[in-house]
Design a protein around this motif. Structure first.
Motif, PDB file in Angstrom:
ATOM      1  N   LEU A 167      39.206  55.560  33.983  1.00 39.49           N
ATOM      2  CA  LEU A 167      39.483  56.545  32.930  1.00 39.49           C
ATOM      3  C   LEU A 167      40.994  56.613  32.657  1.00 39.49           C
ATOM      4  N   ASP A 168      41.805  56.147  33.619  1.00 37.22           N
ATOM      5  CA  ASP A 168      43.260  56.068  33.408  1.00 37.22           C
ATOM      6  C   ASP A 168      43.657  54.813  32.636  1.00 37.22           C
ATOM      7  N   PHE A 169      42.690  53.909  32.427  1.00 39.30           N
ATOM      8  CA  PHE A 169      42.965  52.638  31.732  1.00 39.30           C
ATOM      9  C   PHE A 169      41.932  52.453  30.625  1.00 39.30           C
ATOM     10  N   PRO A 170      42.074  53.209  29.526  1.00 38.19           N
ATOM     11  CA  PRO A 170      41.030  53.249  28.497  1.00 38.19           C
ATOM     12  C   PRO A 170      40.704  51.889  27.872  1.00 38.19           C
ATOM     13  N   ASN A 171      41.612  50.929  27.969  1.00 34.96           N
ATOM     14  CA  ASN A 171      41.344  49.629  27.331  1.00 34.96           C
ATOM     15  C   ASN A 171      40.629  48.631  28.226  1.00 34.96           C
ATOM     16  N   CYS A 172      40.351  49.028  29.450  1.00 39.73           N
ATOM     17  CA  CYS A 172      39.755  48.031  30.355  1.00 39.73           C
ATOM     18  C   CYS A 172      38.308  47.759  29.939  1.00 39.73           C
ATOM     19  N   PRO A 173      37.856  46.530  30.145  1.00 43.86           N
ATOM     20  CA  PRO A 173      36.538  46.147  29.624  1.00 43.86           C
ATOM     21  C   PRO A 173      35.385  46.791  30.407  1.00 43.86           C
ATOM     22  N   ASP A 174      34.217  46.830  29.765  1.00 43.50           N
ATOM     23  CA  ASP A 174      32.995  47.274  30.454  1.00 43.50           C
ATOM     24  C   ASP A 174      32.430  46.100  31.235  1.00 43.50           C
ATOM     25  N   VAL A 175      31.843  46.383  32.375  1.00 46.64           N
ATOM     26  CA  VAL A 175      31.209  45.328  33.165  1.00 46.64           C
ATOM     27  C   VAL A 175      29.703  45.566  33.126  1.00 46.64           C
ATOM     28  N   GLU A 176      28.966  44.532  32.755  1.00 44.45           N
ATOM     29  CA  GLU A 176      27.503  44.674  32.703  1.00 44.45           C
ATOM     30  C   GLU A 176      26.925  44.707  34.108  1.00 44.45           C
ATOM     31  N   GLU A 177      26.078  45.705  34.362  1.00 45.18           N
ATOM     32  CA  GLU A 177      25.499  45.847  35.698  1.00 45.18           C
ATOM     33  C   GLU A 177      24.160  45.115  35.729  1.00 45.18           C
ATOM     34  N   THR A 178      24.221  43.819  35.978  1.00 45.16           N
ATOM     35  CA  THR A 178      23.010  42.988  35.889  1.00 45.16           C
ATOM     36  C   THR A 178      22.361  42.743  37.251  1.00 45.16           C
ATOM     37  N   GLY A 179      22.933  43.289  38.306  1.00 44.11           N
ATOM     38  CA  GLY A 179      22.389  43.073  39.650  1.00 44.11           C
ATOM     39  C   GLY A 179      21.086  43.834  39.865  1.00 44.11           C
ATOM     40  N   SER A 180      20.354  43.421  40.913  1.00 34.38           N
ATOM     41  CA  SER A 180      19.103  44.127  41.206  1.00 34.38           C
ATOM     42  C   SER A 180      19.260  45.056  42.408  1.00 34.38           C
ATOM     43  N   THR A 181      20.448  45.090  43.007  1.00 38.06           N
ATOM     44  CA  THR A 181      20.701  46.041  44.103  1.00 38.06           C
ATOM     45  C   THR A 181      22.026  46.757  43.834  1.00 38.06           C
ATOM     46  N   PHE A 182      22.214  47.895  44.539  1.00 36.77           N
ATOM     47  CA  PHE A 182      23.479  48.625  44.412  1.00 36.77           C
ATOM     48  C   PHE A 182      24.635  47.738  44.859  1.00 36.77           C
ATOM     49  N   ALA A 183      24.420  47.006  45.948  1.00 38.24           N
ATOM     50  CA  ALA A 183      25.495  46.148  46.475  1.00 38.24           C
ATOM     51  C   ALA A 183      25.888  45.082  45.449  1.00 38.24           C
ATOM     52  N   GLU A 184      24.902  44.444  44.830  1.00 40.26           N
ATOM     53  CA  GLU A 184      25.214  43.394  43.837  1.00 40.26           C
ATOM     54  C   GLU A 184      26.028  43.964  42.682  1.00 40.26           C
ATOM     55  N   ASN A 185      25.626  45.132  42.206  1.00 45.42           N
ATOM     56  CA  ASN A 185      26.356  45.738  41.080  1.00 45.42           C
ATOM     57  C   ASN A 185      27.764  46.177  41.483  1.00 45.42           C
ATOM     58  N   ALA A 186      27.890  46.685  42.699  1.00 45.10           N
ATOM     59  CA  ALA A 186      29.222  47.095  43.162  1.00 45.10           C
ATOM     60  C   ALA A 186      30.146  45.876  43.212  1.00 45.10           C
ATOM     61  N   VAL A 187      29.613  44.748  43.701  1.00 45.75           N
ATOM     62  CA  VAL A 187      30.423  43.516  43.784  1.00 45.75           C
ATOM     63  C   VAL A 187      30.803  43.041  42.382  1.00 45.75           C
ATOM     64  N   LEU A 188      29.850  43.062  41.448  1.00 43.73           N
ATOM     65  CA  LEU A 188      30.141  42.638  40.066  1.00 43.73           C
ATOM     66  C   LEU A 188      31.298  43.445  39.488  1.00 43.73           C
ATOM     67  N   LYS A 189      31.230  44.778  39.653  1.00 44.72           N
ATOM     68  CA  LYS A 189      32.257  45.655  39.082  1.00 44.72           C
ATOM     69  C   LYS A 189      33.601  45.455  39.789  1.00 44.72           C
ATOM     70  N   ALA A 190      33.553  45.362  41.128  1.00 38.82           N
ATOM     71  CA  ALA A 190      34.813  45.241  41.887  1.00 38.82           C
ATOM     72  C   ALA A 190      35.512  43.917  41.566  1.00 38.82           C
ATOM     73  N   GLU A 191      34.742  42.830  41.537  1.00 33.94           N
ATOM     74  CA  GLU A 191      35.381  41.518  41.321  1.00 33.94           C
ATOM     75  C   GLU A 191      35.921  41.403  39.892  1.00 33.94           C
TER      76      GLU A 191
END
Ligand SMILES: O=c1[nH]c(=O)c2ncn([C@@H]3O[C@H](COP(=O)(O)OP(=O)(O)OP(=O)(O)O)[C@@H](O)[C@H]3O)c2[nH]1
Ligand SMILES: [Mg+2]
Length: 201
Positions: A32-56
């Motif tokens: 929220l401090d970086f309004p221009n940063c892109p959205d990351v699609e949460e395409t994983g089937s587990t919480f861990a997969e989605n967390a990794v997608l967003k973090a990386e």
């Protein structure tokens, strides 16, 4: 001041990280401090997969070490739903009230003792050239028949915490932070803190 980037656009989560980390003297920056940063699609089937997608994705964007949180509610009588779809359960616009209404409708007629559920939180830590790590925390409870309480966010008003005798939304932020899935996952990052924190003084 020591600082950490949490790769989330959810203000409820960002506030909780702030509360949990300010005790350690760490300033939290969220997306929220970086309004221009892109959205990351949460395409994983587990919480861990989605967390990794967003973090990386965000570690790549910021060229920095970041933590991402993927979390949600898993209800036994609904075969684990809303699960990884918790934020968008009633539609793409991510409306907490509509999500709660949908869950309560689906659980109509199911007695309290069969309304068992848990919150999950997966936290991924990523940075360029670093092996991504993931930790997880859960919090057990029951889904109530009506919402109660004003605090927290998401499904908190319908999540009854037996050990406190209240819904998550009736707990103070300090009480939620003692028992929450997010606090438990964060505690597991203890050993990695020195590496995670950027000294920006
Ligand atoms: O009552 C709640 N108390 C909590 O403590 C909690 N933690 C997560 N949730 C629910 O699960 C979704 C996460 O989905 P999610 O991890 O994809 O996050 P999000 O899309 O809101 O933001 P971002 O972090 O992806 O930017 C959220 O929207 C909420 O509905 C919670 N509900
Ligand atoms: Mg999300």
């Amino acid at each position: 001041m020591k600082q950490v980037i949490i790769a989330t656009k959810n203000i409820g989560k960002a506030r909780e990280f702030q509360e949990l980390l300010e005790k350690k003297g760490i300033e939290v920056k969220s997306l929220l401090d970086f309004p221009n940063c892109p959205d990351v699609e949460e395409t994983g089937s587990t919480f861990a997969e989605n967390a990794v997608l967003k973090a990386e994705a965000m570690a790549h964007y910021f060229h920095a070490i970041v933590i991402a949180d993927d979390s949600g509610l898993s209800i036994d009588a609904l075969d684990g739903r809303p699960g990884v779809y918790s934020a968008r359960y009633a539609g793409e616009e991510k409306n907490d009230q509509k999500n709660i209404a949908k869950v309560l409708e689906e659980l109509k007629g199911i007695p309290f003792e069969k309304r068992t559920a848990r919150f999950h939180c997966a936290l991924a830590v990523a940075a360029p050239g670093r092996r991504t790590t993931v930790v997880e925390g859960t919090c057990e409870g029951y889904i109530t028949e009506v919402p109660k309480g004003e605090n927290g966010f998401g499904y908190d008003p319908i999540f009854y915490v037996p050990q406190k005798g209240k819904t998550m939304a009736e707990l103070s932020k300090e009480e939620k932070n003692q028992i929450s899935h997010r606090a438990k996952a964060l505690a597991k990052l203890e050993k990695q803190w020195d590496e995670i924190i950027n000294d920006k003084e």
